[in-house]
Write an enzyme that holds these catalytic residues in place. Structure first.
Site, short mmCIF file in Angstrom:
data_model
loop_
_atom_site.label_atom_id
_atom_site.label_comp_id
_atom_site.label_asym_id
_atom_site.label_seq_id
_atom_site.Cartn_x
_atom_site.Cartn_y
_atom_site.Cartn_z
N CYS A 1 0.41 46.69 30.01
CA CYS A 1 0.24 46.27 31.37
C CYS A 1 -1.79 45.85 31.11
O CYS A 1 -1.92 46.04 29.72
CB CYS A 1 0.51 47.60 31.78
SG CYS A 1 -0.58 49.16 31.29
N ALA B 1 -3.83 48.44 30.32
CA ALA B 1 -3.85 48.80 28.91
C ALA B 1 -5.64 47.89 28.24
O ALA B 1 -5.85 47.53 27.33
CB ALA B 1 -2.95 48.26 27.69
N ARG C 1 -6.00 52.56 19.23
CA ARG C 1 -6.26 51.14 18.55
C ARG C 1 -6.78 50.75 17.24
O ARG C 1 -7.08 50.37 16.73
CB ARG C 1 -7.11 50.15 19.19
CG ARG C 1 -6.13 48.97 19.71
CD ARG C 1 -6.65 48.02 20.53
NE ARG C 1 -6.88 46.96 20.58
CZ ARG C 1 -9.14 46.71 20.88
NH1 ARG C 1 -9.17 47.60 21.17
NH2 ARG C 1 -8.74 44.93 21.49
N HIS D 1 -7.80 41.91 30.91
CA HIS D 1 -8.10 40.82 30.25
C HIS D 1 -9.69 40.62 31.27
O HIS D 1 -10.79 40.59 31.08
CB HIS D 1 -8.26 39.93 28.82
CG HIS D 1 -7.45 40.73 27.70
ND1 HIS D 1 -6.51 39.90 27.51
CD2 HIS D 1 -7.75 42.01 27.32
CE1 HIS D 1 -5.15 40.51 26.37
NE2 HIS D 1 -5.93 41.43 26.49
FE1 CFM Z 1 -7.35 39.83 20.74
FE2 CFM Z 1 -5.19 39.70 19.67
FE3 CFM Z 1 -5.86 41.12 22.37
FE4 CFM Z 1 -7.65 41.52 20.42
FE5 CFM Z 1 -5.48 43.89 19.39
FE6 CFM Z 1 -3.94 42.04 19.53
FE7 CFM Z 1 -4.41 43.67 21.22
MO1 CFM Z 1 -2.67 44.27 20.03
S1 CFM Z 1 -7.29 39.89 19.19
S2 CFM Z 1 -7.93 41.76 21.73
S3 CFM Z 1 -7.10 43.58 19.20
S4 CFM Z 1 -5.64 38.90 22.00
S5 CFM Z 1 -4.42 43.15 18.23
S6 CFM Z 1 -3.49 39.58 18.84
S7 CFM Z 1 -2.36 42.25 21.04
S8 CFM Z 1 -4.47 45.16 21.19
S9 CFM Z 1 -5.17 42.61 23.71
#
Ligand code: CFM
Length: 546
Positions: A60, A63, A94, A194
């Site tokens: 989500c 997160a 994480r 993000h």
């Molecule tokens: Fe970038 Fe990722 Fe992500 Fe990531 Fe991660 Fe991820 Fe993630 Mo899990 S590199 S920041 S450190 S998109 S492993 S493949 S899914 S937490 S949001």
């Protein structure tokens, strides 16, 4: 595909994957299941809502904001405004590591801060409780910054976290307090979080400290979150090369670093998906170009170092980088030579996140393994097809919900680090600035690319391809392993890592070797082996009922 190996016909597989769905769902899912062609990359449907009822891997918005982008900074107090579960289940899961320089330095990563909203707060509002929580955190820890993260109910009842933050910032005086409207339901996945996080960090943190850090080659590392110690390995390599890391977004970072990031001369981006907004905004406001790099894979690490040296254009740095590569690479090659005879020709599938399903293919290639299918959970079309598709992407209602900051050149601090002519010259030399070519150009023809794969589709793919390894996360791990296929967690790395750089590559080769060559998998009877060798055994019975 390798000439000496045969793979199932991808068009037939695509049909098979959607066959059991209702017609409307099948139509929608087909647009996200693509047969790759690296020459003329086909369009992938991505960053759209998950079909209700399908079991998705996605997370989500909260997160993506609190966990992913803000989580790894050690000296900020991150308060989750919401019921206790959101906070508890985002607490230290994480594996983002951090290393305070001294024992006296603040480190709140091991803490879990929540307003623990109760029914009364949902009915009568939670702002009062939030302000009390901010005061309590301040009195206990005196942090430089406190961030507030909104969970779903906060948006539903209309608590104004930003007003509460402003009020408390004024009251406390020496503590930067700011909030994020990152309610879990915003956008279609954690990707929205993000973007919201990038906006908030840019608005409230970057640019607060104009001190110029010493060093000739000063850069920020964007989109590296220090899972399993990844950032430590990259820091080691930078240090060896004489490259100064001004700030990391956000693995092993501090509030002070982020506030000072605008004084660097280059932004290098690891995870394009989660942080490209920051690169763009810092370029517009301060004149810092960004460049996509990748420190996953030994060859990619060497290439990334060379690109950084090329950007700075300094002969001394170029020579130093070559020296470091010449020292590091042979150690890696020795391990590849040992392991590759055991891994050569094996197959992998990667379904994870928004960048690793691409990056980790490089490590498998180094082991002589083929990626037969891959996909992201929540990436956008540019992460698949390359950034050149950006102008053609239609903005839908879900994306419109996320604020686009209006950024302008800073009247005092905007200073192009490279002139137009210099940038053009670098581009002419083949150095890609402000670009990302995406996953598909690197993948083989006729491999399958599946966005936001459903649980059903992943089981089907495993049945059909029987890959030697499947890469995903904890939610998939044991289901897949019960099918007799080892699952490598690419979010948390299981208990391993680091996997970046040169030492990380070696760690990865060894872990993969141990997994794909473990005789234990042969002892497990997969569902397709128990139902008279037919595909319509346990799996299909289950789905027919659904
Ligand atoms: Fe970038 Fe990722 Fe992500 Fe990531 Fe991660 Fe991820 Fe993630 Mo899990 S590199 S920041 S450190 S998109 S492993 S493949 S899914 S937490 S949001």
């Amino acid at each position: 595909m390798e000439a000496n190996k045969t793979y199932p016909d991808p068009s037939a597989i695509r049909e098979e994957l959607v066959q059991k769905y209702p017609a409307k769902v099948a139509k929608k899912r087909t647009k996200s299941i693509i047969i790759n062609d690296p020459e003329t990359v086909p369009e992938v449907q991505a960053n759209v809502r998950t079909v209700p009822g399908i079991i998705t891997q996605r997370g989500c918005s909260y997160a993506g904001c609190k966990g992913v982008v803000l989580g790894p900074t050690r000296d900020i107090v991150n308060i989750t405004h919401g019921p206790i579960g959101c906070s508890f289940y985002s607490w230290l899961t994480r594996r983002n590591q951090t290393k305070p320089e001294t024992d006296a330095d603040a480190n709140f990563i091991t803490y879990c801060f929540s307003t623990d909203m109760q029914e009364e707060n949902i009915v009568f509002g939670g702002e009062k409780k939030l302000k009390v929580a901010i005061q309590e955190a301040y009195d206990l820890f005196h942090p430089k910054s406190i961030a507030i993260f909104s969970t779903c109910p906060v948006g539903l009842i209309g608590d104004d976290v930003h007003a509460a933050a402003r009020e408390m910032k004024e009251k406390l005086g020496d503590c930067n307090v700011f909030g994020f409207s990152c309610e879990g339901y915003r956008g279609v996945s954690q990707s929205a979080g993000h973007h919201i996080a990038n906006n908030g960090v840019f608005k409230h943190m970057v640019g607060r400290n104009n001190e110029k850090k010493e060093g000739k080659f000063r850069l920020n590392l964007l989109g590296e979150y220090n899972i399993g110690g990844d950032a430590f390995e990259i820091e080691r390599i930078f240090k060896k090369c004489g490259i100064t890391l001004v700030s990391s977004f956000s693995g092993n970072s501090t509030v002070g670093q982020l506030e000072n990031a605008h004084m660097a001369d280059l932004n290098v981006i690891m995870c394009h998906r989660s942080i490209n907004y920051m690169g763009e905004m810092m370029e517009t406001k301060y004149g810092i170009p960004w460049m996509k790099i990748n420190f996953v894979g030994a060859e990619s690490s060497a290439k990334s170092l060379r690109r950084i040296a090329q950007y700075f254009g300094d002969e001394g740095l170029k020579a130093k980088v070559e020296e470091v590569i010449a020292e590091e690479l042979p150690k890696v090659k020795a391990v590849i030579d040992e392991i590759r005879p055991r891994t050569e020709g094996k197959t992998a599938m990667l379904f994870v996140g928004g960048s690793r399903a691409h990056h980790y293919q490089d490590l498998f290639t180094e082991l002589g393994m083929t990626t037969v299918a891959a996909g992201y959970e929540f990436a956008h079309r540019d992460d698949y097809e390359g950034r050149e598709v950006l102008p053609g992407i239609k903005i839908d209602a879900d994306s419109k919900n996320i604020e686009e900051l209006k950024v302008e050149a800073d009247p005092e601090l905007y200073k192009p680090r490279k002139s137009e002519a210099e940038l053009e010259a670098l581009k002419a030399e083949g150095l890609e600035i402000n670009g990302y070519e995406g996953m598909m150009k690197q993948m083989m023809k006729k491999s399958l690319v599946v966005d936001d794969i459903s649980h059903y589709e992943s089981e089907k793919l495993i049945e059909i391809y029987k890959p030697d390894i499947f890469c995903a996360g904890i939610k998939e791990k044991y289901v897949v392993q019960k099918m007799g296929v080892p699952l490598k967690q690419l979010h948390s790395y299981d208990y391993g890592g680091p996997y970046t750089g040169f030492e990380g590559a070696v760690n990865f080769y060894r872990d993969i070797d141990r997994m794909v060559n473990n005789p234990v998998w042969k002892l497990i009877k997969a569902p397709w082996e128990t139902a008279a060798g037919e595909n319509d055994g346990v799996l299909e019975a289950t789905y027919a009922e659904a």
